[in-house]
Design a protein around this motif. Structure first.
Motif, PDB file in Angstrom:
ATOM      1  N   TYR A  87      22.778  68.335  38.952  1.00  8.95           N
ATOM      2  CA  TYR A  87      21.288  67.814  38.598  1.00  8.95           C
ATOM      3  C   TYR A  87      21.300  68.153  37.122  1.00  8.95           C
ATOM      4  CZ  TYR A  87      20.232  66.650  43.309  1.00  8.95           C
ATOM      5  OH  TYR A  87      20.202  65.994  44.643  1.00  8.95           O
ATOM      6  N   LEU A  88      21.529  69.222  36.756  1.00 11.11           N
ATOM      7  CA  LEU A  88      21.261  69.893  35.117  1.00 11.11           C
ATOM      8  C   LEU A  88      21.720  68.592  34.191  1.00 11.11           C
ATOM      9  CD1 LEU A  88      22.000  73.357  35.266  1.00 11.11           C
ATOM     10  CD2 LEU A  88      19.677  72.337  35.066  1.00 11.11           C
ATOM     11  N   ALA A  89      23.058  68.079  34.651  1.00 11.16           N
ATOM     12  CA  ALA A  89      23.730  67.152  33.674  1.00 11.16           C
ATOM     13  C   ALA A  89      23.010  65.824  33.888  1.00 11.16           C
ATOM     14  CB  ALA A  89      25.149  66.881  34.309  1.00 11.16           C
ATOM     15  N   ILE A  90      22.351  65.473  34.905  1.00  9.28           N
ATOM     16  CA  ILE A  90      21.700  64.474  35.091  1.00  9.28           C
ATOM     17  C   ILE A  90      20.227  64.383  34.275  1.00  9.28           C
ATOM     18  CG2 ILE A  90      20.256  62.872  36.850  1.00  9.28           C
ATOM     19  CD1 ILE A  90      22.722  63.337  38.687  1.00  9.28           C
ATOM     20  N   PHE A  91      19.849  65.571  34.451  1.00 11.38           N
ATOM     21  CA  PHE A  91      18.222  65.842  33.712  1.00 11.38           C
ATOM     22  C   PHE A  91      18.775  65.659  32.398  1.00 11.38           C
ATOM     23  CE2 PHE A  91      16.710  68.094  37.776  1.00 11.38           C
ATOM     24  CZ  PHE A  91      16.350  66.999  38.159  1.00 11.38           C
ATOM     25  N   ALA A  92      19.847  66.204  31.817  1.00 12.36           N
ATOM     26  CA  ALA A  92      19.990  66.275  30.378  1.00 12.36           C
ATOM     27  C   ALA A  92      20.112  64.921  29.848  1.00 12.36           C
ATOM     28  CB  ALA A  92      21.611  67.045  30.174  1.00 12.36           C
ATOM     29  N   VAL A  93      20.722  64.012  30.677  1.00 16.81           N
ATOM     30  CA  VAL A  93      20.714  62.604  30.433  1.00 16.81           C
ATOM     31  C   VAL A  93      19.432  61.843  30.282  1.00 16.81           C
ATOM     32  CG1 VAL A  93      21.707  60.174  30.976  1.00 16.81           C
ATOM     33  CG2 VAL A  93      23.252  62.395  30.881  1.00 16.81           C
ATOM     34  N   SER A  94      18.841  62.246  31.520  1.00 11.63           N
ATOM     35  CA  SER A  94      17.215  61.575  31.398  1.00 11.63           C
ATOM     36  C   SER A  94      16.477  62.237  30.383  1.00 11.63           C
ATOM     37  CB  SER A  94      16.672  61.899  32.735  1.00 11.63           C
ATOM     38  OG  SER A  94      16.236  63.186  32.849  1.00 11.63           O
ATOM     39  N   SER A  99       5.749  62.481  28.275  1.00 13.85           N
ATOM     40  CA  SER A  99       5.012  62.897  27.049  1.00 13.85           C
ATOM     41  C   SER A  99       4.011  63.802  27.974  1.00 13.85           C
ATOM     42  CB  SER A  99       4.423  62.208  26.029  1.00 13.85           C
ATOM     43  OG  SER A  99       3.472  61.274  26.903  1.00 13.85           O
ATOM     44  N   ASN A 100       4.238  64.554  29.051  1.00 10.59           N
ATOM     45  CA  ASN A 100       3.334  65.090  29.929  1.00 10.59           C
ATOM     46  C   ASN A 100       3.936  66.491  30.532  1.00 10.59           C
ATOM     47  OD1 ASN A 100       1.393  65.659  32.345  1.00 10.59           O
ATOM     48  ND2 ASN A 100       1.013  63.742  31.876  1.00 10.59           N
ATOM     49  N   TRP A 101       3.260  67.398  30.628  1.00 10.45           N
ATOM     50  CA  TRP A 101       3.700  68.859  31.141  1.00 10.45           C
ATOM     51  C   TRP A 101       4.379  68.430  32.617  1.00 10.45           C
ATOM     52  CZ3 TRP A 101       5.452  72.637  28.394  1.00 10.45           C
ATOM     53  CH2 TRP A 101       4.948  72.870  26.949  1.00 10.45           C
ATOM     54  N   LEU A 102       3.805  67.586  33.348  1.00 12.08           N
ATOM     55  CA  LEU A 102       4.406  67.284  34.689  1.00 12.08           C
ATOM     56  C   LEU A 102       5.663  67.232  34.828  1.00 12.08           C
ATOM     57  CD1 LEU A 102       1.574  65.036  36.062  1.00 12.08           C
ATOM     58  CD2 LEU A 102       1.984  67.581  36.791  1.00 12.08           C
ATOM     59  N   TYR A 103       6.507  66.506  33.828  1.00 14.11           N
ATOM     60  CA  TYR A 103       7.702  66.170  33.952  1.00 14.11           C
ATOM     61  C   TYR A 103       8.521  67.581  33.785  1.00 14.11           C
ATOM     62  CZ  TYR A 103      12.507  64.667  32.379  1.00 14.11           C
ATOM     63  OH  TYR A 103      13.792  64.264  32.335  1.00 14.11           O
ATOM     64  N   PRO A 104       8.589  68.469  32.973  1.00 13.03           N
ATOM     65  CA  PRO A 104       9.430  69.761  32.831  1.00 13.03           C
ATOM     66  C   PRO A 104       9.009  70.595  34.249  1.00 13.03           C
ATOM     67  CG  PRO A 104       7.618  69.675  31.165  1.00 13.03           C
ATOM     68  CD  PRO A 104       7.642  68.236  31.866  1.00 13.03           C
ATOM     69  N   CYS A 105       7.681  70.617  34.674  1.00 13.49           N
ATOM     70  CA  CYS A 105       7.561  71.506  35.801  1.00 13.49           C
ATOM     71  C   CYS A 105       8.039  70.657  36.936  1.00 13.49           C
ATOM     72  CB  CYS A 105       5.905  71.228  36.254  1.00 13.49           C
ATOM     73  SG  CYS A 105       5.004  71.967  34.957  1.00 13.49           S
ATOM     74  N   PHE A 106       8.198  69.364  36.995  1.00  9.89           N
ATOM     75  CA  PHE A 106       9.110  68.710  38.130  1.00  9.89           C
ATOM     76  C   PHE A 106      10.314  69.051  38.122  1.00  9.89           C
ATOM     77  CE2 PHE A 106      11.566  64.961  39.248  1.00  9.89           C
ATOM     78  CZ  PHE A 106      11.151  64.848  40.662  1.00  9.89           C
ATOM     79  N   LEU A 107      11.132  69.194  36.710  1.00 14.37           N
ATOM     80  CA  LEU A 107      12.651  69.382  36.532  1.00 14.37           C
ATOM     81  C   LEU A 107      12.581  70.809  37.046  1.00 14.37           C
ATOM     82  CD1 LEU A 107      13.653  67.988  33.200  1.00 14.37           C
ATOM     83  CD2 LEU A 107      13.761  66.959  35.406  1.00 14.37           C
ATOM     84  N   ALA A 108      11.638  71.736  36.809  1.00 22.40           N
ATOM     85  CA  ALA A 108      12.021  73.224  37.092  1.00 22.40           C
ATOM     86  C   ALA A 108      11.866  73.353  38.531  1.00 22.40           C
ATOM     87  CB  ALA A 108      10.827  74.102  36.366  1.00 22.40           C
ATOM     88  N   LEU A 109      11.052  72.599  39.141  1.00 27.28           N
ATOM     89  CA  LEU A 109      10.775  72.697  40.785  1.00 27.28           C
ATOM     90  C   LEU A 109      12.162  72.443  41.430  1.00 27.28           C
ATOM     91  CD1 LEU A 109       8.802  73.376  42.802  1.00 27.28           C
ATOM     92  CD2 LEU A 109       8.335  70.775  43.026  1.00 27.28           C
TER      93      LEU A 109
END
Lengths: 191, 277
Positions: free
Chosen positions: B38-45, B15-25
């Motif tokens: 990686y996109l598939a793994i992030f989708a599951v997470s 519930s923090n903006w750091l998470y999407p920033c980390f994904l984008a990076l």
């Protein structure tokens, strides 16, 4: 790694995972409502055990109010029976009658200054009023818990899970119209 | 937010903006050939994140609020003002202002404190609690704290310790009190000899006994309303024990926003992974 397989699996697993989460939440809500009912139950038992003492105290002073006392005794008996039966609608109505009969009793106390000034009566008055207040507070809490459960079991998608697993609605302890007009045992004492 | 449990840690991350920033990076720095995996793994997470936040959202929204007048027993929400125990100054290193709870990078307070409302007070045991409090800086020290006088919201197991009061306990206490009264015969006659015959007869003794019972009940009621009688602590059934100085409405908004964001992310990343893969 097969990406299609990962995505496909997540699509299959997702509804089940959400279903399990909703089921667990409904179980929690059901248990919360039951727990909040047991919160009232204990106070009703305490209040019912105090009433015979009040009646005994009143009997010693009130020679001409046998009918009023009999009404309180009968209303208490009904409330006790309704409590044991677990039927909330019946209990709501029995509690309402008991409250009315107590209001009657306390209004005739005015005619017995000796009783009104007695220590035993005053202490029982405080005790019963305090229990009535607590019952009223906890009834609100129970109604809130039951209403939350009832709302959830009607909302989508919870209603699907609730229908499959037969989650039943909880009855509310209804407030009578007269109760909304600020009529209370405490007021009857003051009059 | 102070994170005690793994669940609390996951809720904070998701519930923090750091998470999407980390994904984008991560997506930005990895080679394009590996990107779909990686996109598939992030989708599951993201799917897992939405489930975790859904559970937290429901726990917060479906738990009924009680007051210290009602003291409904069980898992409840409680709102009140944080206070230290009478005569205590509160925990914390010298550079902190007065607090009821604090957490620095090196130290975390485990001392209990009080929560009061207009009807009474209740002891809070912050051990094992997930505490949501803002981050402060003072004299170049970072810390999280709950200060005396601050409004706190607690989700936890409320128990009244002196609740067990059997008929036998009451009978014994009544007999004990009556025996005490009988020691002062003059006072006893003054209070209960209503017919003035200089004796306490059977009927007057019954009245005295009733009076003693009421005193015992009132004493019990008084004890029942003392702060030490009520305690909020961790549940035994695994439900979260949360102490927050942020209002629940704000938390609900935060969790519902991120829950929806993660569902959208799950669907978007799944489609993207399939298209690129």
């Amino acid at each position: 790694m097969n990406i299609g397989l990962i995505i496909f699996t997540s699509l299959i697993v997702a509804p089940f995972a959400w279903g399990i989460a909703i089921y667990n939440q409904l179980v929690t809500l059901k248990n919360n409502a039951k727990k909040s009912w047991s919160n009232i139950d204990i106070l009703l038992k305490q209040r019912n055990s105090e009433l015979p003492k009040l009646i005994d105290t009143c009997k010693q002073h009130m020679d001409y109010e046998q009918e009023t006392l009999v009404r309180v005794i009968a209303a208490r008996k009904n409330a006790e029976a309704a409590l044991q039966s677990g039927d909330i609608q019946q209990l709501s109505s029995a509690e309402h009658s008991l409250e009315n009969s107590l209001i009657n009793l306390f209004s005739v106390v005015e005619d017995y200054p000796e009783l009104k000034a007695s220590d035993a009566f005053l202490r029982l008055q405080t005790r019963i009023t305090s229990l009535e207040d607590s019952i009223s507070d906890r009834r609100e809490f129970y109604n809130e818990s039951a209403a939350t459960m009832n709302t959830r079991r009607e909302q989508f998608p919870d209603n699907i899970v609730a229908n499959i697993f037969n989650f039943e609605a909880f009855q509310l302890m209804e407030f009578q119209l007269s109760e909304l007009n600020d009529v209370s045992v405490a007021d009857a004492f003051k009059s | 937010m102070y994170l005690f449990s793994l669940r609390g840690l996951l809720v904070a991350i998701f519930s923090n903006w750091l998470y999407p920033c980390f994904l984008a990076l991560i997506v930005f720095i990895i080679p394009s050939s590996e990107r779909p995996v990686y996109l598939a793994i992030f989708a599951v997470s993201s799917l897992i994140a939405s489930l975790i936040l859904f559970k937290r959202f429901r726990t917060l929204s479906d738990t009924c609020r009680t007051s210290l007048r009602t003291v409904a027993q069980g898992y409840v929400e409680l709102e009140g003002t944080a206070m230290t125990f009478l005569g205590e100054t509160g925990p914390g290193p010298f550079y902190l202002p007065p607090t009821v709870w604090f957490c620095t990078p090196k130290q975390r307070s485990v001392d209990g404190f009080l929560v009061t409302d207009e009807y009474g007070s209740c002891t809070v045991d912050p051990q094992k609690a997930e505490i949501i409090a803002p981050l402060f800086n003072r004299q170049q020290h970072w810390y999280r704290a709950i200060h005396p006088g601050e409004t706190v919201y607690i989700l936890g197991q409320l128990t009244t310790l002196s609740r067990h009061y059997t008929d036998t306990d009451k009978r014994q206490a009544t007999l004990h009190l009556l025996a005490d009264w009988k020691k002062d015969h003059v006072e006893m006659l003054h209070r209960f000899d209503k017919n003035g015959n200089g004796k306490i007869d059977q009927h007057e003794l019954m009245v005295a006994r009733q009076a003693a019972e009421v005193v015992v009940d009132n004493n019990h009621d008084h004890e029942y309303r003392q702060s030490a009688s009520h305690i909020v602590e961790q549940t035994t059934d695994g439900r979260p024990f949360i102490i927050s100085s942020i209002p629940p409405d704000k938390l609900l908004k935060r969790y519902s926003f991120w829950m929806v964001a993660h569902i959208v992310t799950w669907l978007a990343l799944s489609v993207l992974a399939l298209l690129l893969g």
